[in-house]
Enzyme design. Structure first.
Site, PDB file in Angstrom:
ATOM      1  N   GLN A  36      40.176  29.609  28.744  1.00  0.00           N
ATOM      2  CA  GLN A  36      40.956  28.687  29.567  1.00  0.00           C
ATOM      3  C   GLN A  36      40.150  27.429  29.901  1.00  0.00           C
ATOM      4  OE1 GLN A  36      41.769  31.529  32.645  1.00  0.00           O
ATOM      5  NE2 GLN A  36      39.634  32.132  32.683  1.00  0.00           N
ATOM      6  N   ASP A  91      35.815  34.731  40.380  1.00  0.00           N
ATOM      7  CA  ASP A  91      35.135  33.888  41.378  1.00  0.00           C
ATOM      8  C   ASP A  91      34.258  34.703  42.315  1.00  0.00           C
ATOM      9  OD1 ASP A  91      36.961  34.687  43.747  1.00  0.00           O
ATOM     10  OD2 ASP A  91      38.387  33.967  42.262  1.00  0.00           O
ATOM     11  N   ASP A 142      38.173  42.434  28.558  1.00  0.00           N
ATOM     12  CA  ASP A 142      39.592  42.551  28.936  1.00  0.00           C
ATOM     13  C   ASP A 142      39.809  43.758  29.866  1.00  0.00           C
ATOM     14  OD1 ASP A 142      42.313  42.668  29.119  1.00  0.00           O
ATOM     15  OD2 ASP A 142      42.672  42.539  26.963  1.00  0.00           O
ATOM     16  N   GLY A 143      40.362  43.492  31.042  1.00  0.00           N
ATOM     17  CA  GLY A 143      40.615  44.550  32.019  1.00  0.00           C
ATOM     18  C   GLY A 143      41.644  45.563  31.553  1.00  0.00           C
ATOM     19  N   ASP A 161      42.983  41.281  40.668  1.00  0.00           N
ATOM     20  CA  ASP A 161      42.844  39.916  41.194  1.00  0.00           C
ATOM     21  C   ASP A 161      42.911  38.971  40.000  1.00  0.00           C
ATOM     22  OD1 ASP A 161      42.122  37.544  42.331  1.00  0.00           O
ATOM     23  OD2 ASP A 161      40.156  38.198  43.030  1.00  0.00           O
ATOM     24  N   SER A 162      44.114  38.775  39.501  1.00  0.00           N
ATOM     25  CA  SER A 162      44.278  38.087  38.215  1.00  0.00           C
ATOM     26  C   SER A 162      44.935  36.730  38.398  1.00  0.00           C
ATOM     27  CB  SER A 162      45.157  38.934  37.292  1.00  0.00           C
ATOM     28  OG  SER A 162      46.491  38.895  37.743  1.00  0.00           O
ATOM     29  N   THR A 163      44.981  35.993  37.313  1.00  0.00           N
ATOM     30  CA  THR A 163      45.801  34.784  37.248  1.00  0.00           C
ATOM     31  C   THR A 163      47.276  35.198  37.160  1.00  0.00           C
ATOM     32  OG1 THR A 163      45.081  34.876  34.929  1.00  0.00           O
ATOM     33  CG2 THR A 163      44.136  33.160  36.275  1.00  0.00           C
ATOM     34  N   ASP A 164      48.163  34.198  37.083  1.00  0.00           N
ATOM     35  CA  ASP A 164      49.602  34.474  37.013  1.00  0.00           C
ATOM     36  C   ASP A 164      49.931  35.267  35.740  1.00  0.00           C
ATOM     37  OD1 ASP A 164      49.877  32.997  39.315  1.00  0.00           O
ATOM     38  OD2 ASP A 164      50.361  31.139  38.278  1.00  0.00           O
TER      39      ASP A 164
HETATM   40  N1  SAM Z   1      42.916  34.047  43.351  1.00  0.00           N
HETATM   41  C1  SAM Z   1      43.421  33.703  42.091  1.00  0.00           C
HETATM   42  C2  SAM Z   1      44.899  33.529  41.979  1.00  0.00           C
HETATM   43  O1  SAM Z   1      45.686  34.398  42.384  1.00  0.00           O
HETATM   44  O2  SAM Z   1      45.333  32.486  41.475  1.00  0.00           O
HETATM   45  C3  SAM Z   1      42.889  34.564  41.015  1.00  0.00           C
HETATM   46  C4  SAM Z   1      41.443  34.293  40.896  1.00  0.00           C
HETATM   47  S1  SAM Z   1      40.502  34.950  39.604  1.00  0.00           S
HETATM   48  C5  SAM Z   1      39.732  33.417  39.163  1.00  0.00           C
HETATM   49  C6  SAM Z   1      41.600  35.349  38.296  1.00  0.00           C
HETATM   50  C7  SAM Z   1      40.828  35.780  37.055  1.00  0.00           C
HETATM   51  O3  SAM Z   1      41.589  36.712  36.294  1.00  0.00           O
HETATM   52  C8  SAM Z   1      40.471  34.633  36.096  1.00  0.00           C
HETATM   53  O4  SAM Z   1      39.110  34.354  36.187  1.00  0.00           O
HETATM   54  C9  SAM Z   1      40.875  35.188  34.707  1.00  0.00           C
HETATM   55  O5  SAM Z   1      39.927  34.903  33.711  1.00  0.00           O
HETATM   56  C10 SAM Z   1      40.993  36.681  35.004  1.00  0.00           C
HETATM   57  N2  SAM Z   1      41.826  37.431  34.058  1.00  0.00           N
HETATM   58  C11 SAM Z   1      43.036  37.093  33.547  1.00  0.00           C
HETATM   59  N3  SAM Z   1      43.460  38.042  32.683  1.00  0.00           N
HETATM   60  C12 SAM Z   1      42.505  39.014  32.642  1.00  0.00           C
HETATM   61  C13 SAM Z   1      42.364  40.253  31.934  1.00  0.00           C
HETATM   62  N4  SAM Z   1      43.305  40.676  31.079  1.00  0.00           N
HETATM   63  N5  SAM Z   1      41.236  40.984  32.161  1.00  0.00           N
HETATM   64  C14 SAM Z   1      40.272  40.574  33.021  1.00  0.00           C
HETATM   65  N6  SAM Z   1      40.354  39.397  33.710  1.00  0.00           N
HETATM   66  C15 SAM Z   1      41.449  38.635  33.521  1.00  0.00           C
END
Ligand code: SAM
Length: 287
Positions: A36, A91, A142-143, A161-164
């Site tokens: 990203q 983060d 990958d989670g 605690d993921s992105t959208d």
């Molecule tokens: N507080 C934030 C929000 O709700 O917008 C989320 C913060 S945290 C930065 C979200 C993280 O999820 C990102 O760093 C992203 O790289 C991670 N992420 C997304 N998909 C993922 C996956 N399949 N496995 C592990 N991490 C993942």
């Protein structure tokens, strides 16, 4: 039409016809990671701001609301939480809150994008103060796969605690992933996931999360709304799912006597967050 007014960062939400802006002093950092685009701004009034693929992730001023509500309700609802896994959370703010609990023996942060964590260490050092705690462990990958490979009955709490739910996070909002979580949790275990805006997503994403969590085997599901000024509508939520654990009772005595400082979470906030607004009752078909 350009979204950006000079001197401001603006995130627009075309479908909702809304936008959120912060006045910025400088762009501190920009890079394209394998996953990203990562941008960091210094804002006039909200401290540093992290943006991933154009979406606001967090600011130094208000991230405590999200990180505390993603963590403390689930941990104080569990009877004996020892092992916690955070999926995403690059983060490190959620890990920092988890590590405040002296009972937690082991925590893992499973983040797909190591660059988010490295950039956070540089620009959000206050969120990374627990990274060297001997109980804290990091896996960059990958989670979804990590959970699929996790040993059955091995975890007490999973925090998503993921992105959208787009791109690599899409599969984190899916029944197959919840099934893997259910298997990996011990009896009495709790899954908690960031679940978007109650106002925008109650009848869509949140409803789907409830349905899929129940399909996966979780007998109890509860959404906790909380304020989050920098996210769409300023109102956000997390959804807890219990593997045989009631979610409307928690260790109130322990929460009242917590041996650490919070800025938002306390017993009254926890109780209040369990109340379900009328429109959500209808959307989620709660009696
Ligand atoms: N507080 C934030 C929000 O709700 O917008 C989320 C913060 S945290 C930065 C979200 C993280 O999820 C990102 O760093 C992203 O790289 C991670 N992420 C997304 N998909 C993922 C996956 N399949 N496995 C592990 N991490 C993942």
């Amino acid at each position: 039409m350009s979204n950006q007014i000079p001197g401001w960062f603006t995130e627009t939400f075309q479908d909702e016809g809304t936008a959120f802006s912060l006045q910025v002093k400088n762009k501190l950092h920009e890079e394209q990671s394998p996953f990203q685009q990562i941008e960091i701004y210094e804002t006039e009034t909200f401290g540093n701001l992290m943006v991933l693929d154009g979406c606001v992730m967090l600011t130094q001023r208000d991230n405590f609301l999200y990180h505390e509500m993603m963590t403390h309700p689930a941990i104080f609802t569990h009877r004996t939480p020892l092992k916690v896994v955070i999926i995403g959370g690059g983060d490190c703010g959620t890990l920092c809150e988890v590590m405040k609990h002296p009972d937690i023996r082991e925590a893992w942060q499973v983040e797909i994008d190591e660059r988010v964590t490295r950039v956070s260490e540089q620009f959000f050092p206050e969120l990374c103060t627990a990274n060297n705690d001997p109980r804290a462990n990091f896996f960059f990958g990958d989670g979804i796969k990590w959970l699929a490979d996790a040993a059955p009955d091995s975890l007490d709490i999973i925090i998503v605690d993921s992105t959208d739910p787009v791109g690599p996070a899409e599969g984190l909002f899916a029944v197959d992933f919840y099934r893997d979580c259910w298997v990996a949790l011990k009896e009495g275990g709790i899954l908690v996931q960031q679940s978007e805006s109650p106002l925008l997503h109650s009848g869509t994403i949140i409803k789907g999360v409830h349905k899929d969590m129940r399909t996966a085997g979780f007998s109890r599901v509860q959404t906790l709304p909380f304020p989050q000024p920098v996210y769409p509508t300023g109102w956000w939520s997390c959804t807890m799912a219990g593997k045989g654990k009631k979610l409307d009772v928690f260790r109130e005595g322990d929460a009242r006597e917590k041996p650490f400082v919070t800025q938002y979470y306390n017993v009254d906030i926890h109780r209040a967050a369990l109340a379900v607004p009328e429109f959500m009752r209808r959307d989620l078909e709660i009696d």
